[in-house]
Design a protein around this motif. Structure first.
Motif, PDB file in Angstrom:
ATOM      1  N   LEU A  34       0.835  -1.200   0.000  1.00 40.06           N
ATOM      2  CA  LEU A  34       0.000   0.000   0.000  1.00 40.06           C
ATOM      3  C   LEU A  34       0.872   1.253   0.000  1.00 40.06           C
ATOM      4  O   LEU A  34       0.586   2.225   0.702  1.00 40.06           O
ATOM      5  N   ASP A  35       1.926   1.217  -0.814  1.00 35.55           N
ATOM      6  CA  ASP A  35       2.827   2.370  -0.943  1.00 35.55           C
ATOM      7  C   ASP A  35       3.068   2.716  -2.405  1.00 35.55           C
ATOM      8  O   ASP A  35       4.151   3.149  -2.785  1.00 35.55           O
ATOM      9  N   SER A  36       2.064   2.522  -3.230  1.00 33.52           N
ATOM     10  CA  SER A  36       2.213   2.799  -4.663  1.00 33.52           C
ATOM     11  C   SER A  36       2.380   4.285  -4.945  1.00 33.52           C
ATOM     12  O   SER A  36       2.912   4.666  -5.988  1.00 33.52           O
ATOM     13  N   GLY A  37       1.927   5.153  -4.025  1.00 32.74           N
ATOM     14  CA  GLY A  37       2.096   6.582  -4.222  1.00 32.74           C
ATOM     15  C   GLY A  37       3.551   6.996  -4.188  1.00 32.74           C
ATOM     16  O   GLY A  37       3.932   8.012  -4.775  1.00 32.74           O
ATOM     17  N   ALA A  38       4.381   6.218  -3.485  1.00 28.77           N
ATOM     18  CA  ALA A  38       5.819   6.494  -3.466  1.00 28.77           C
ATOM     19  C   ALA A  38       6.475   5.936  -4.714  1.00 28.77           C
ATOM     20  O   ALA A  38       7.255   6.624  -5.390  1.00 28.77           O
ATOM     21  N   PHE A 231       5.365  14.540 -14.887  1.00 26.54           N
ATOM     22  CA  PHE A 231       5.073  13.304 -14.169  1.00 26.54           C
ATOM     23  C   PHE A 231       6.279  12.393 -14.264  1.00 26.54           C
ATOM     24  O   PHE A 231       7.255  12.694 -14.959  1.00 26.54           O
ATOM     25  N   THR A 232       6.224  11.273 -13.543  1.00 28.02           N
ATOM     26  CA  THR A 232       7.388  10.409 -13.432  1.00 28.02           C
ATOM     27  C   THR A 232       7.015   8.968 -13.746  1.00 28.02           C
ATOM     28  O   THR A 232       5.894   8.527 -13.462  1.00 28.02           O
ATOM     29  N   GLY A 233       7.948   8.231 -14.330  1.00 29.55           N
ATOM     30  CA  GLY A 233       7.656   6.882 -14.783  1.00 29.55           C
ATOM     31  C   GLY A 233       7.465   5.871 -13.679  1.00 29.55           C
ATOM     32  O   GLY A 233       6.642   4.955 -13.792  1.00 29.55           O
ATOM     33  N   HIS A 234       8.193   6.016 -12.574  1.00 29.72           N
ATOM     34  CA  HIS A 234       8.192   4.943 -11.577  1.00 29.72           C
ATOM     35  C   HIS A 234       6.881   4.855 -10.800  1.00 29.72           C
ATOM     36  O   HIS A 234       6.586   3.819 -10.211  1.00 29.72           O
ATOM     37  N   LYS A 235       6.093   5.910 -10.789  1.00 27.78           N
ATOM     38  CA  LYS A 235       4.770   5.833 -10.168  1.00 27.78           C
ATOM     39  C   LYS A 235       3.734   5.268 -11.142  1.00 27.78           C
ATOM     40  O   LYS A 235       2.663   4.825 -10.732  1.00 27.78           O
ATOM     41  N   LEU A 236       4.064   5.273 -12.427  1.00 23.92           N
ATOM     42  CA  LEU A 236       3.157   4.814 -13.486  1.00 23.92           C
ATOM     43  C   LEU A 236       3.496   3.380 -13.892  1.00 23.92           C
ATOM     44  O   LEU A 236       3.413   3.019 -15.064  1.00 23.92           O
ATOM     45  N   SER A 390      -1.459   4.154  -0.001  1.00 25.05           N
ATOM     46  CA  SER A 390      -1.762   4.626  -1.354  1.00 25.05           C
ATOM     47  C   SER A 390      -1.966   3.425  -2.265  1.00 25.05           C
ATOM     48  O   SER A 390      -1.261   2.424  -2.159  1.00 25.05           O
ATOM     49  N   PHE A 391      -2.928   3.559  -3.158  1.00 20.89           N
ATOM     50  CA  PHE A 391      -3.416   2.420  -3.923  1.00 20.89           C
ATOM     51  C   PHE A 391      -2.919   2.435  -5.363  1.00 20.89           C
ATOM     52  O   PHE A 391      -2.608   3.491  -5.926  1.00 20.89           O
ATOM     53  N   GLY A 392      -2.874   1.256  -5.949  1.00 23.87           N
ATOM     54  CA  GLY A 392      -2.606   1.087  -7.366  1.00 23.87           C
ATOM     55  C   GLY A 392      -3.734   0.304  -7.997  1.00 23.87           C
ATOM     56  O   GLY A 392      -4.697  -0.095  -7.321  1.00 23.87           O
ATOM     57  N   MET A 393      -3.617   0.054  -9.279  1.00 24.19           N
ATOM     58  CA  MET A 393      -4.671  -0.690  -9.974  1.00 24.19           C
ATOM     59  C   MET A 393      -4.781  -2.120  -9.459  1.00 24.19           C
ATOM     60  O   MET A 393      -5.805  -2.777  -9.639  1.00 24.19           O
TER      61      MET A 393
END
Length: 415
Positions: A34-38, A231-236, A390-393
């Motif tokens: 639950l740390d996808s925002g980082a 924006f940044t690639g590592h969060k995507l 923080s959540f991801g898909m």
């Protein structure tokens, strides 16, 4: 877990694409990430694309008059076009590859702030900015060039105070409004089109820090109307070491480069140098070739799932998290914005954030603890720090329920 929360989004299938989600914590607990925002986890498709590039198609780009270099250059520039389409930029030349959002913002602070803005003008930021969108503007203010820094308030709910923004813009001296598109602490989604309209009416340009927003919702820079977007690639779901600065072509052409060196020049003599056309002008040295390939694969992956499904899934997760976390005794959620994404910062009565994070880790739950590179925001909210989920898909309702249950146990532990 949880199957398809939204038609077209099969969470179980998506999770199978992420090798790390099938691993366990050191204590043998299933990983609840639950740390996808980082930084988000990476699907096999991204890993495979980068490996394939290294094994079969790697060479330096833009320089070699041989086949392998041409293949690598084509792959690198294809990534630029993929980014252009991803945010609906008008021209691929408006896409500048950077290391991350932080570098992209620093490039604007240097190039637009020092090279285009004039003494007496001001930059507006907000109280909820990540340090990456605050420190570069403080450095610009302190550089002795006569640039003022103004701070827009947020409301107690954690929303941008648009009335205060209007006041800050009123004298017509603001050259740039630089604000987050989605808070990395509060999850607040800023009404970007409204901010742009207010700023442009007073002659100010707008930079949006899309580090969080570009992951969770479809972005269209032409529809938004902003002037810079980062924006940044590592969060995507892509690799580290690759980020994006989008800027209107005329602005990128007007900005002096931040870095000098190879590939950003048109001509060099011992006396002077002239710059290559954009975007090369702003991309000195050997770029992140393999990482650009990985970013392209990440964009393809996200596009294949579709933002309609991703956004719907996140709304379900966000509504559910707000309900179950609010029910945990002694837990306080930071921010109650009407429009928010899947980022929840919280405090638990009697528990230091770092201690709480450590206890949750024993249950296999990975959350962030600290001030999340947003110290002024925590000061505004009257807290020293917080934990952040923080959540991801790939996040499931079951994981959120498990977090709430673990927080309930933690409350008893710290009581």
């Amino acid at each position: 877990m949880d199957g398809a929360l939204h038609p077209g989004l099969d969470v179980a299938r998506i999770r199978a694409d992420f090798p790390i989600l099938g691993t366990s914590s050191p204590r043998g607990k299933p990983l609840v990430f639950l740390d996808s925002g980082a930084s988000a986890q990476k699907p096999r498709q991204v890993i495979a694309a980068m490996t394939r590039c290294m094994e079969t198609a790697y060479a330096n780009v833009h320089r070699g008059a041989y086949n392998l270099s041409e293949v690598a250059t084509e792959a690198f520039e294809a990534a630029r076009v993929a980014v252009q389409k991803f945010i609906n930029a008008a021209d691929s030349r408006e896409i500048v590859f950077t290391r991350n959002s932080t570098e992209a913002i620093n490039m604007v602070a240097h190039g637009y702030g020092r090279g285009v803005m004039t003494p007496g003008q001001a930059v507006v930021v907000s109280e909820m900015e990540h340090h990456a969108n605050l420190v570069p503007w403080q450095m610009l203010r302190d550089a002795g060039r006569g640039i003022e820094l103004r701070v827009c308030r947020i409301t107690d709910a954690g929303e941008l105070d648009l009335g205060h923004l209007e006041e800050l813009l009123a004298d017509g001296r603001v050259g740039l409004v630089a604000v987050t598109h989605m808070s990395n602490v509060l999850g607040t989604v800023v009404p970007a089109e409204r901010v742009v309209a207010l700023a442009h009416a007073k002659g100010a340009k707008v930079l949006l820090d899309g580090s969080q927003a570009a992951v969770h919702r479809r972005q269209d820079v032409q529809a938004i109307g902003c002037d810079f977007y980062v924006f940044t690639g590592h969060k995507l779901y892509g690799p580290t070491g690759i980020g994006v600065l989008w800027g209107r072509l005329g602005l990128l052409e007007a900005m002096p480069p931040l870095y000098g060196g190879g590939d950003m020049i048109a001509e060099v003599t011992l006396e002077k140098s002239t710059w290559a056309p954009v975007p090369a002008k702003h991309e000195a040295g050997t770029p992140a070739i393999i990482e650009a390939v990985g970013l392209h694969a990440a964009i393809d992956y996200v596009n294949a799932i579709g933002f309609d499904a991703i956004e719907a899934h996140e709304r379900i997760l966000t509504d559910h998290a707000m309900a179950v976390l609010s029910a945990v005794p002694g837990l306080s959620i930071l921010g109650r914005a009407q429009d928010r994404g899947g980022v929840f910062a919280f405090t638990l009565e009697g528990a230091h954030p770092h201690d709480l994070s450590t206890l949750l880790d024993r249950a296999g739950i990975a959350v962030r603890a600290g001030r999340h590179c947003a110290e002024p925001l925590h000061a505004r909210l009257g807290v020293d720090g917080s934990c952040r989920a923080s959540f991801g898909m790939y996040t499931t309702l079951a994981e959120i329920d498990f977090l709430a249950e673990a927080l309930g146990h933690a409350r008893k532990f710290f009581a």
